[in-house]
Design an enzyme around this catalytic site. Structure first.
Site, mmCIF file in Angstrom:
data_model
loop_
_atom_site.group_PDB
_atom_site.id
_atom_site.type_symbol
_atom_site.label_atom_id
_atom_site.label_comp_id
_atom_site.label_asym_id
_atom_site.label_seq_id
_atom_site.Cartn_x
_atom_site.Cartn_y
_atom_site.Cartn_z
ATOM 1 N N HIS A 309 2.025 13.289 -35.740
ATOM 2 C CA HIS A 309 2.947 13.276 -35.631
ATOM 3 C C HIS A 309 3.152 14.906 -35.011
ATOM 4 O O HIS A 309 2.050 15.763 -34.858
ATOM 5 C CB HIS A 309 2.670 13.919 -37.409
ATOM 6 C CG HIS A 309 4.076 14.002 -38.303
ATOM 7 N ND1 HIS A 309 5.456 15.333 -38.520
ATOM 8 C CD2 HIS A 309 5.100 12.544 -38.693
ATOM 9 C CE1 HIS A 309 5.811 14.525 -38.918
ATOM 10 N NE2 HIS A 309 6.428 13.448 -39.580
ATOM 11 N N ASP A 366 3.802 5.717 -41.841
ATOM 12 C CA ASP A 366 4.517 4.441 -41.315
ATOM 13 C C ASP A 366 3.123 3.900 -40.876
ATOM 14 O O ASP A 366 3.237 2.590 -41.331
ATOM 15 C CB ASP A 366 5.128 4.939 -39.504
ATOM 16 C CG ASP A 366 6.911 5.611 -40.071
ATOM 17 O OD1 ASP A 366 6.692 5.247 -41.404
ATOM 18 O OD2 ASP A 366 6.703 6.142 -39.209
HETATM 19 N N1 CMC Z 1 -0.959 7.614 -29.404
HETATM 20 C C1 CMC Z 1 -1.538 8.048 -28.298
HETATM 21 N N2 CMC Z 1 -1.330 9.218 -27.492
HETATM 22 C C2 CMC Z 1 -0.645 9.989 -28.321
HETATM 23 C C3 CMC Z 1 0.164 9.215 -29.728
HETATM 24 C C4 CMC Z 1 0.234 8.092 -30.103
HETATM 25 N N3 CMC Z 1 -0.028 7.591 -31.048
HETATM 26 N N4 CMC Z 1 0.753 10.333 -30.277
HETATM 27 C C5 CMC Z 1 0.386 11.601 -29.331
HETATM 28 N N5 CMC Z 1 -0.604 11.282 -28.122
HETATM 29 C C6 CMC Z 1 -0.866 12.267 -26.969
HETATM 30 C C7 CMC Z 1 0.427 12.483 -25.363
HETATM 31 O O1 CMC Z 1 0.400 11.391 -24.550
HETATM 32 C C8 CMC Z 1 0.226 13.500 -25.625
HETATM 33 O O2 CMC Z 1 -0.903 13.821 -24.812
HETATM 34 P P1 CMC Z 1 -1.202 14.679 -23.148
HETATM 35 O O3 CMC Z 1 -1.645 15.845 -24.037
HETATM 36 O O4 CMC Z 1 -2.792 13.711 -22.501
HETATM 37 O O5 CMC Z 1 -0.341 14.603 -22.680
HETATM 38 C C9 CMC Z 1 -0.708 14.436 -26.807
HETATM 39 O O6 CMC Z 1 -1.126 13.423 -28.016
HETATM 40 C C10 CMC Z 1 0.557 14.975 -27.343
HETATM 41 O O7 CMC Z 1 1.946 14.283 -28.006
HETATM 42 P P2 CMC Z 1 3.406 14.796 -27.610
HETATM 43 O O8 CMC Z 1 4.093 13.585 -27.438
HETATM 44 O O9 CMC Z 1 3.779 15.970 -27.341
HETATM 45 O O10 CMC Z 1 3.679 14.832 -29.053
HETATM 46 P P3 CMC Z 1 4.422 14.890 -30.154
HETATM 47 O O11 CMC Z 1 4.875 16.008 -31.236
HETATM 48 O O12 CMC Z 1 6.059 14.932 -28.685
HETATM 49 O O13 CMC Z 1 5.392 13.532 -30.669
HETATM 50 C C11 CMC Z 1 5.500 11.633 -32.071
HETATM 51 C C12 CMC Z 1 4.885 13.050 -31.721
HETATM 52 C C13 CMC Z 1 5.254 11.445 -33.417
HETATM 53 C C14 CMC Z 1 6.624 11.273 -31.481
HETATM 54 C C15 CMC Z 1 4.321 11.182 -31.600
HETATM 55 O O14 CMC Z 1 2.540 11.016 -31.903
HETATM 56 C C16 CMC Z 1 4.101 9.085 -31.379
HETATM 57 O O15 CMC Z 1 5.618 8.269 -30.731
HETATM 58 N N6 CMC Z 1 3.435 8.665 -32.039
HETATM 59 C C17 CMC Z 1 3.485 7.431 -32.101
HETATM 60 C C18 CMC Z 1 4.663 6.979 -32.972
HETATM 61 C C19 CMC Z 1 4.888 7.617 -34.350
HETATM 62 O O16 CMC Z 1 3.992 6.518 -34.871
HETATM 63 N N7 CMC Z 1 6.182 8.175 -34.558
HETATM 64 C C20 CMC Z 1 5.792 8.504 -36.625
HETATM 65 C C21 CMC Z 1 6.278 9.410 -36.767
HETATM 66 S S1 CMC Z 1 5.953 9.675 -38.224
HETATM 67 C C22 CMC Z 1 7.693 9.362 -38.804
HETATM 68 C C23 CMC Z 1 8.502 10.731 -38.945
HETATM 69 O O17 CMC Z 1 8.120 11.714 -39.913
HETATM 70 O O18 CMC Z 1 9.549 10.217 -38.952
#
Ligand code: CMC
Length: 432
Positions: A309, A366
């Protein structure tokens, strides 16, 4: 503590005020950054940018705190319900009995949709995505009740109490109608005198002359799920609603844009992606171990959906609540879901894995809400629609906050241009 931040560059020093929120969060006020320094701040994805000051919802992502109008989500989940919490989100206080009755009556009175609108549903091709129908229909409400959607701020604000109850009621009816239309099923009229969630289940699953009568725990779980989604401060869809509203657009146009923003798999679409992931793992015979390795490698393009998140870096309090309800509901319904076993295994493995621990990736709301919806019988392509029903009060509250701010400016971020510098137009025959 310092009340000013200093920025130095090109041998000059500038000072910017620091101010504090009620929960002691501190922010540098960069409102005059460009006019005083010629620079803009760059923060792709707005991870460090406060786009507004708001009184609606407080989140402390490090501590796993979520509060609507000062009341913790845990307490609301235990003692409140979706409609009462919606009132809290939209009006910043718990309603008195009279206020709650008035609000609930308004919601109940608005359950039906105009017959002309009803006939529009049958014109969508079968298998149309219900999110597409929902977004269009929420926007179309402005055609059926133009007096609530004038694009005149003062008038729209004056009609807010009516419009908000109307939108909360209609989104549920439209959602059920969208489901039925996309499955070629006849539409079911709302039932008078029935609660918000029971009525939704009725419009979704009853058949002419055969009412759907689930165990009471089903409507209760649905109510809780909607409550947990009621607001979540400046997420992608809510920021979209605020942005659309900042231009003076009416409430229905603004929330319809919110529906569009919610649709993506990184936001509201994640609940659907979780189930798809669990089904894929189950079908492949994997117990989750291989999927975790793929998600860690990053090469497969896979992510552990329902994990991570932008704001919560310890745990998502909503996930804790829904996780335990999920288990209870499945037991009471006598449903055994192999996806739940895989979800448990994935959660345990990820929580003990350095990759996820170091990146502070924990289950989000989720992760379990998809399993709850599946148990209730809600089809996969309706999951994000359910999220939209729940988020409606938050969108409405944020629209109202924007519209009520006399000093509010239209949202208009800047960019750092990285495209081609100027060159001359070439006639088509001279182009390579
Ligand atoms: N599985 C594997 N790796 C992950 C995941 C995951 N679900 N989420 C983040 N990472 C890794 C990502 O690859 C990155 O690694 P590195 O530093 O080695 O490059 C690191 O963690 C940071 O990720 P980010 O994409 O920069 O983090 P973010 O804050 O931009 O993204 C997120 C947050 C929710 C979009 C992401 O964690 C994700 O895609 N999760 C899966 C989708 C999901 O469950 N979304 C629902 C969010 S809750 C509902 C809402 O409030 O909307």
């Amino acid at each position: 503590m310092s009340q000013e931040a200093t920025l130095s560059f090109d041998d000059k020093t500038y000072k910017f005020p620091i101010f504090e929120g009620t929960e002691k969060e501190r922010a540098i006020d960069f409102t005059k950054l460009r006019s005083e320094t010629g620079l803009i701040s760059y923060d792709e994805g707005f991870g460090n940018t406060g786009s507004c000051q708001s009184k609606i919802t407080f989140i402390d992502g490090e501590k796993g705190i979520l509060r609507y109008g000062g009341i913790s989500i845990e307490e609301l989940a235990e003692k409140s319900n979706f409609l009462e919490s919606s009132y809290l989100v939209m009006y910043g206080k718990l309603p008195t009995q009279t206020e709650l009755d008035l609000f609930s009556d308004r919601v109940a009175e608005n359950a039906s949709i105009d017959e002309r609108m009803r006939s529009m549903f049958s014109n969508y091709p079968s298998k149309s995505h219900p999110m597409a129908i929902l977004s269009s229909m929420m926007s179309s409400l402005a055609c059926y009740s133009p007096e609530l959607a004038t694009n005149d701020r003062a008038a729209d604000l004056e009609g807010f109490d009516e419009a908000a109850a109307y939108a909360i009621s209609k989104v549920r009816t439209i959602a059920a109608a969208a489901y039925r239309a996309s499955n070629g099923l006849p539409m079911i009229y709302p039932k008078p005198g029935v609660g918000y969630c029971d009525n939704f289940l009725h419009m979704m699953f009853s058949e002419p002359y055969n009412d759907f009568e689930p165990i009471p725990e089903v409507a209760k779980a649905l109510n809780l799920m909607l409550l947990l989604h009621a607001d979540h401060e400046q997420n992608c869809s809510t920021s979209t609603v605020r942005m659309v509203g900042s231009g003076g657009a009416n409430l229905f146009a603004s929330v319809s844009a919110g529906v569009g923003a919610l649709w993506g798999p990184s936001h509201g679409g994640a609940n659907m992606a979780v189930i798809q992931m669990l089904e894929e793992i189950h079908a492949s015979g994997d117990d989750g171990s291989k999927f975790i390795e793929d998600a860690k490698s990053g090469k497969s393009g896979k992510r552990l959906m329902g994990f991570g998140h932008r704001v919560y870096k310890n745990f998502d309090p909503r996930a804790k609540i829904i996780g335990s309800v999920c288990e209870d509901l499945l037991n009471k319904m006598g449903v055994s879901d192999p996806c739940l076993d895989i979800a448990r295994k994935l959660e345990q493995s990820a929580l003990a894995d350095d990759y996820f621990v170091q990146r502070k990736l924990y289950p989000n709301v989720d992760f379990y809400s998809g399993i709850v919806m599946r148990a209730i019988g809600i089809p996969l392509n309706m999951f994000t629609v359910m999220f939209a029903i729940g988020r409606m009060p938050g969108w409405l509250a944020n629209w109202k906050e924007v519209a009520s701010n006399p000093k509010g400016r239209i949202s208009r971020p800047r960019q750092v241009y990285q495209g081609a510098t100027q060159y001359a137009y070439t006639p088509i025959e001279e182009r390579a």
